[in-house]
Write a protein that holds these residues in place. Structure first.
Motif, PDB file in Angstrom:
ATOM      1  N   LEU A  44       0.773  -1.137   0.138  1.00  0.00           N
ATOM      2  CA  LEU A  44       0.012   0.016   0.035  1.00  0.00           C
ATOM      3  C   LEU A  44       0.863   1.309  -0.127  1.00  0.00           C
ATOM      4  O   LEU A  44       1.479   1.520   1.039  1.00  0.00           O
ATOM      5  CB  LEU A  44      -0.909   0.045   1.191  1.00  0.00           C
ATOM      6  CG  LEU A  44      -1.920  -1.390   1.193  1.00  0.00           C
ATOM      7  CD1 LEU A  44      -2.606  -1.254   2.596  1.00  0.00           C
ATOM      8  CD2 LEU A  44      -2.860  -1.125   0.011  1.00  0.00           C
ATOM      9  N   LYS A  94       0.035   3.195  -6.046  1.00  0.00           N
ATOM     10  CA  LYS A  94      -0.481   1.711  -6.486  1.00  0.00           C
ATOM     11  C   LYS A  94      -1.911   1.493  -6.471  1.00  0.00           C
ATOM     12  O   LYS A  94      -2.626   2.568  -5.771  1.00  0.00           O
ATOM     13  CB  LYS A  94       0.064   0.939  -5.256  1.00  0.00           C
ATOM     14  CG  LYS A  94       1.847   1.045  -5.735  1.00  0.00           C
ATOM     15  CD  LYS A  94       2.345  -0.152  -4.776  1.00  0.00           C
ATOM     16  CE  LYS A  94       3.889  -0.257  -5.119  1.00  0.00           C
ATOM     17  NZ  LYS A  94       4.406  -1.684  -4.608  1.00  0.00           N
ATOM     18  N   ALA A 128      -4.182  -0.129  -4.753  1.00  0.00           N
ATOM     19  CA  ALA A 128      -4.787  -0.359  -3.374  1.00  0.00           C
ATOM     20  C   ALA A 128      -5.674  -1.593  -3.639  1.00  0.00           C
ATOM     21  O   ALA A 128      -7.088  -1.296  -3.151  1.00  0.00           O
ATOM     22  CB  ALA A 128      -5.412   1.018  -2.986  1.00  0.00           C
ATOM     23  N   GLY A 132      -8.869   0.817  -4.900  1.00  0.00           N
ATOM     24  CA  GLY A 132      -9.350   1.960  -4.097  1.00  0.00           C
ATOM     25  C   GLY A 132     -11.007   1.705  -4.004  1.00  0.00           C
ATOM     26  O   GLY A 132     -11.379   2.712  -3.249  1.00  0.00           O
TER      27      GLY A 132
END
Length: 135
Positions: free
Chosen positions: A93, A97, A99, A128
């Motif tokens: 993390l 990146k 996520a 995300g």
């Protein structure tokens, strides 16, 4: 050829001759990304097996090759991304990146290792965004 491609080739060549514990000292790679014989991969099962070294019947196989829950987490995240040449965008993390991660009901590093198999995924985040949430 990238440096880690050469390292993976060396790893594959040596993996038949070296015990797992030695390989983990050089960040061995564990991942469960592809189905085998129609069985879907389970990262929690991979983690449980690597930490506890138990067969399906409960027999201990290579007790001296057990790894810690932390090493298992690294193997199915950071090291797996490295294995698939995706470490620039997955595996840890960090800002920039993708996520991709899960939220578990308990901390696998603080529970009895035999309970890893019972962990429940509470939420899955992909790029995300929540893609699964247990009600």
């Amino acid at each position: 050829m990238k440096t880690h491609q050469i390292e993976i080739q060396k790893f594959k060549a040596a993996s038949n001759n070296v015990h797992g514990q030695v390989l983990f000292k050089i960040d061995a790679l564990l991942s469960a990304r592809e189905p085998i014989d129609g069985i879907e991969p389970s990262s929690l099962l991979v983690m449980h097996t690597a930490v506890n070294r138990l067969s399906r019947t409960g027999a201990v196989i290579g007790a001296d090759e057990r790894i810690t829950p932390y090493q298992a987490i690294c193997s199915i995240t950071r090291n797996a991304a490295y294995q698939y040449f995706e470490e620039d965008r997955k595996g840890t993390l960090k800002a920039g990146k993708l996520a991709d991660f899960v939220i578990l009901d308990k901390n696998p590093m603080k529970i009895d290792p035999m309970k890893i198999i019972d962990l429940q995924v509470m939420e899955t985040i992909k790029e995300g965004k929540t893609v699964y949430k247990k009600l």
